[in-house]
Design a protein around this motif. Structure first.
Motif, PDB file in Angstrom:
ATOM      1  N   LEU A  38       0.831  -1.205   0.000  1.00  0.00           N
ATOM      2  CA  LEU A  38       0.000   0.000   0.000  1.00  0.00           C
ATOM      3  C   LEU A  38       0.867   1.257   0.000  1.00  0.00           C
ATOM      4  CD1 LEU A  38      -2.788   1.325   0.101  1.00  0.00           C
ATOM      5  CD2 LEU A  38      -2.700   1.116   2.584  1.00  0.00           C
ATOM      6  N   GLU A  39       1.909   1.280   0.827  1.00  0.00           N
ATOM      7  CA  GLU A  39       2.809   2.437   0.865  1.00  0.00           C
ATOM      8  C   GLU A  39       3.478   2.650  -0.496  1.00  0.00           C
ATOM      9  OE1 GLU A  39       5.579   2.210   4.101  1.00  0.00           O
ATOM     10  OE2 GLU A  39       3.979   1.898   5.557  1.00  0.00           O
ATOM     11  N   ALA A  40       3.982   1.568  -1.081  1.00  0.00           N
ATOM     12  CA  ALA A  40       4.637   1.668  -2.386  1.00  0.00           C
ATOM     13  C   ALA A  40       3.637   2.104  -3.465  1.00  0.00           C
ATOM     14  CB  ALA A  40       5.280   0.330  -2.756  1.00  0.00           C
ATOM     15  N   THR A  41       2.427   1.591  -3.401  1.00  0.00           N
ATOM     16  CA  THR A  41       1.396   1.941  -4.383  1.00  0.00           C
ATOM     17  C   THR A  41       1.024   3.415  -4.268  1.00  0.00           C
ATOM     18  OG1 THR A  41       0.549  -0.313  -4.309  1.00  0.00           O
ATOM     19  CG2 THR A  41      -0.917   1.362  -5.223  1.00  0.00           C
ATOM     20  N   LEU A  42       0.912   3.920  -3.057  1.00  0.00           N
ATOM     21  CA  LEU A  42       0.597   5.334  -2.870  1.00  0.00           C
ATOM     22  C   LEU A  42       1.718   6.224  -3.415  1.00  0.00           C
ATOM     23  CD1 LEU A  42      -1.055   5.224   0.662  1.00  0.00           C
ATOM     24  CD2 LEU A  42      -2.142   5.969  -1.458  1.00  0.00           C
ATOM     25  N   ARG A  43       2.964   5.814  -3.206  1.00  0.00           N
ATOM     26  CA  ARG A  43       4.102   6.588  -3.742  1.00  0.00           C
ATOM     27  C   ARG A  43       4.094   6.565  -5.277  1.00  0.00           C
ATOM     28  NH1 ARG A  43       7.465   8.251   0.116  1.00  0.00           N
ATOM     29  NH2 ARG A  43       7.407   7.168   2.113  1.00  0.00           N
ATOM     30  N   GLN A  44       3.799   5.401  -5.841  1.00  0.00           N
ATOM     31  CA  GLN A  44       3.743   5.291  -7.302  1.00  0.00           C
ATOM     32  C   GLN A  44       2.612   6.143  -7.859  1.00  0.00           C
ATOM     33  OE1 GLN A  44       4.283   1.377  -8.996  1.00  0.00           O
ATOM     34  NE2 GLN A  44       2.727   1.782 -10.533  1.00  0.00           N
ATOM     35  N   ALA A  45       1.447   6.096  -7.233  1.00  0.00           N
ATOM     36  CA  ALA A  45       0.309   6.892  -7.689  1.00  0.00           C
ATOM     37  C   ALA A  45       0.609   8.391  -7.572  1.00  0.00           C
ATOM     38  CB  ALA A  45      -0.941   6.544  -6.895  1.00  0.00           C
ATOM     39  N   ALA A  46       1.302   8.781  -6.504  1.00  0.00           N
ATOM     40  CA  ALA A  46       1.647  10.199  -6.324  1.00  0.00           C
ATOM     41  C   ALA A  46       2.550  10.680  -7.452  1.00  0.00           C
ATOM     42  CB  ALA A  46       2.328  10.408  -4.978  1.00  0.00           C
ATOM     43  N   SER A  47       3.437   9.823  -7.906  1.00  0.00           N
ATOM     44  CA  SER A  47       4.320  10.206  -9.009  1.00  0.00           C
ATOM     45  C   SER A  47       3.584  10.187 -10.347  1.00  0.00           C
ATOM     46  CB  SER A  47       5.520   9.257  -9.059  1.00  0.00           C
ATOM     47  OG  SER A  47       6.347   9.583 -10.136  1.00  0.00           O
ATOM     48  N   ASN A  48       2.815   9.138 -10.584  1.00  0.00           N
ATOM     49  CA  ASN A  48       2.148   8.987 -11.879  1.00  0.00           C
ATOM     50  C   ASN A  48       0.998   9.969 -12.086  1.00  0.00           C
ATOM     51  OD1 ASN A  48       3.859   6.934 -12.625  1.00  0.00           O
ATOM     52  ND2 ASN A  48       2.460   5.313 -12.056  1.00  0.00           N
ATOM     53  N   LEU A  49       0.331  10.366 -11.019  1.00  0.00           N
ATOM     54  CA  LEU A  49      -0.833  11.236 -11.153  1.00  0.00           C
ATOM     55  C   LEU A  49      -0.479  12.719 -11.043  1.00  0.00           C
ATOM     56  CD1 LEU A  49      -3.399   9.100  -9.158  1.00  0.00           C
ATOM     57  CD2 LEU A  49      -3.261   9.388 -11.634  1.00  0.00           C
ATOM     58  N   PHE A  50       0.799  13.027 -10.798  1.00  0.00           N
ATOM     59  CA  PHE A  50       1.216  14.424 -10.785  1.00  0.00           C
ATOM     60  C   PHE A  50       1.130  14.985 -12.196  1.00  0.00           C
ATOM     61  CE2 PHE A  50       4.378  17.663 -11.663  1.00  0.00           C
ATOM     62  CZ  PHE A  50       4.047  18.608 -10.717  1.00  0.00           C
ATOM     63  N   TYR A  53       2.432  21.624  -7.275  1.00  0.00           N
ATOM     64  CA  TYR A  53       3.262  22.435  -8.157  1.00  0.00           C
ATOM     65  C   TYR A  53       4.659  21.888  -8.412  1.00  0.00           C
ATOM     66  CZ  TYR A  53      -0.503  25.481  -6.719  1.00  0.00           C
ATOM     67  OH  TYR A  53      -1.749  25.978  -6.438  1.00  0.00           O
ATOM     68  N   LYS A  54       5.231  21.109  -7.469  1.00  0.00           N
ATOM     69  CA  LYS A  54       6.598  20.606  -7.618  1.00  0.00           C
ATOM     70  C   LYS A  54       6.583  19.115  -7.918  1.00  0.00           C
ATOM     71  CE  LYS A  54       7.885  22.406  -3.620  1.00  0.00           C
ATOM     72  NZ  LYS A  54       8.696  22.576  -2.437  1.00  0.00           N
ATOM     73  N   ARG A  55       7.244  18.708  -9.000  1.00  0.00           N
ATOM     74  CA  ARG A  55       7.294  17.286  -9.352  1.00  0.00           C
ATOM     75  C   ARG A  55       8.054  16.483  -8.300  1.00  0.00           C
ATOM     76  NH1 ARG A  55       6.100  13.866 -13.096  1.00  0.00           N
ATOM     77  NH2 ARG A  55       5.516  15.342 -14.679  1.00  0.00           N
ATOM     78  N   ASP A  56       9.217  16.961  -7.889  1.00  0.00           N
ATOM     79  CA  ASP A  56      10.008  16.279  -6.862  1.00  0.00           C
ATOM     80  C   ASP A  56       9.703  16.920  -5.518  1.00  0.00           C
ATOM     81  OD1 ASP A  56      11.251  14.631  -8.774  1.00  0.00           O
ATOM     82  OD2 ASP A  56      12.687  16.219  -9.239  1.00  0.00           O
ATOM     83  N   ASP A  57       8.720  16.368  -4.834  1.00  0.00           N
ATOM     84  CA  ASP A  57       8.241  16.945  -3.584  1.00  0.00           C
ATOM     85  C   ASP A  57       8.877  16.227  -2.399  1.00  0.00           C
ATOM     86  OD1 ASP A  57       6.838  18.250  -1.614  1.00  0.00           O
ATOM     87  OD2 ASP A  57       4.929  17.247  -2.020  1.00  0.00           O
ATOM     88  N   GLU A  58       9.754  16.931  -1.676  1.00  0.00           N
ATOM     89  CA  GLU A  58      10.383  16.345  -0.488  1.00  0.00           C
ATOM     90  C   GLU A  58       9.433  16.349   0.707  1.00  0.00           C
ATOM     91  OE1 GLU A  58      12.082  19.122  -2.013  1.00  0.00           O
ATOM     92  OE2 GLU A  58      13.152  17.752  -3.359  1.00  0.00           O
ATOM     93  N   GLN A  59       8.372  17.136   0.642  1.00  0.00           N
ATOM     94  CA  GLN A  59       7.415  17.259   1.737  1.00  0.00           C
ATOM     95  C   GLN A  59       6.252  16.254   1.631  1.00  0.00           C
ATOM     96  OE1 GLN A  59       7.945  19.639   4.168  1.00  0.00           O
ATOM     97  NE2 GLN A  59       9.867  20.114   3.143  1.00  0.00           N
ATOM     98  N   MET A  60       6.316  15.330   0.670  1.00  0.00           N
ATOM     99  CA  MET A  60       5.237  14.375   0.461  1.00  0.00           C
ATOM    100  C   MET A  60       5.056  13.507   1.710  1.00  0.00           C
ATOM    101  SD  MET A  60       4.790  11.614  -2.614  1.00  0.00           S
ATOM    102  CE  MET A  60       6.240  10.675  -2.249  1.00  0.00           C
ATOM    103  N   THR A  61       3.789  13.321   2.118  1.00  0.00           N
ATOM    104  CA  THR A  61       3.507  12.494   3.288  1.00  0.00           C
ATOM    105  C   THR A  61       2.622  11.321   2.878  1.00  0.00           C
ATOM    106  OG1 THR A  61       1.569  13.806   3.890  1.00  0.00           O
ATOM    107  CG2 THR A  61       3.670  14.431   4.901  1.00  0.00           C
ATOM    108  N   VAL A  62       3.002  10.140   3.326  1.00  0.00           N
ATOM    109  CA  VAL A  62       2.229   8.924   3.076  1.00  0.00           C
ATOM    110  C   VAL A  62       1.684   8.450   4.412  1.00  0.00           C
ATOM    111  CG1 VAL A  62       2.299   6.549   2.251  1.00  0.00           C
ATOM    112  CG2 VAL A  62       3.689   8.298   1.129  1.00  0.00           C
ATOM    113  N   GLU A  63       0.380   8.256   4.476  1.00  0.00           N
ATOM    114  CA  GLU A  63      -0.254   7.803   5.706  1.00  0.00           C
ATOM    115  C   GLU A  63      -1.070   6.544   5.416  1.00  0.00           C
ATOM    116  OE1 GLU A  63      -3.265   9.455   9.193  1.00  0.00           O
ATOM    117  OE2 GLU A  63      -2.785  10.731   7.485  1.00  0.00           O
ATOM    118  N   VAL A  64      -0.793   5.492   6.193  1.00  0.00           N
ATOM    119  CA  VAL A  64      -1.538   4.242   6.083  1.00  0.00           C
ATOM    120  C   VAL A  64      -2.443   4.146   7.306  1.00  0.00           C
ATOM    121  CG1 VAL A  64      -1.369   1.732   6.054  1.00  0.00           C
ATOM    122  CG2 VAL A  64       0.266   3.107   4.752  1.00  0.00           C
ATOM    123  N   PHE A  65      -3.710   3.886   7.080  1.00  0.00           N
ATOM    124  CA  PHE A  65      -4.665   3.755   8.184  1.00  0.00           C
ATOM    125  C   PHE A  65      -4.646   2.300   8.656  1.00  0.00           C
ATOM    126  CE2 PHE A  65      -7.035   7.016   5.434  1.00  0.00           C
ATOM    127  CZ  PHE A  65      -6.259   8.064   5.909  1.00  0.00           C
TER     128      PHE A  65
END
Length: 175
Positions: A96-108, A149-161
């Protein structure tokens, strides 16, 4: 998926055809053929097509692959700051964590905008569980927030419930 080299090869052929149609249009005007204006249109279309192929030969269309990511489907996209993806109910926390990171990159997309004044893209992952026959419950398993606005976002947060992840049915092992 086509590579940039293949798009460049197509650009070359389209360019040759564009020049050929331009020469043919020139001859049509020289000899006053009746379809000369149609050839101008064809030549213009070929020039636009060649330009598009050239752009694709410079900037590839790629998708990010994150190791361990599971398959997901985009089920809602507001076009601005809200996206919902659907994942399998058999997903693990690490997937789930990896999928969220992939989606964040692909959907930007730099074309996204926020009408509500938000500065972050929120992507939520959900699945559907069936606790009993005839009952379906959507279950939100996690979310990722990243910059609009930024493609390479260092502030990206991933939260798993984790409380929601614990509600997923456990796979039956074969023994």
């Amino acid at each position: 998926m086509l590579t940039t080299a293949e798009f460049f090869r197509a650009t070359q052929w389209a360019g040759i055809l564009t020049v050929a149609f331009a020469i043919l249009a020139g001859l049509a005007f020289l000899f006053k053929w009746g379809f000369r204006f149609r050839l101008v249109g064809v030549t213009g279309f070929m020039a636009v097509l060649t330009g598009g192929l050239f752009a694709l030969s410079i900037v590839p269309i790629t998708r990010t692959q994150v190791a361990g990511a599971a398959h997901y489907t985009t089920v809602f996209d507001s076009g601005s700051s809200q996206v919902v993806i659907s994942v399998s109910p058999k997903i693990t926390q690490s997937e789930l964590e990896a999928t969220l990171r992939q989606a964040a990159s692909n959907l930007f997309s730099p074309g996204r905008f926020s009408q509500a004044g938000e500065k972050q893209l929120t992507i939520r992952a959900r699945t559907i569980i069936h606790p009993e026959t005839g009952v379906s419950i959507p279950l939100y398993l996690g979310e990722v927030k990243r910059s609009l606005y930024k493609r390479d976002d260092e502030q990206m947060t991933v939260e798993v419930f984790n409380d929601k992840l614990a509600q997923l049915p456990t796979p039956v092992s074969k023994q």
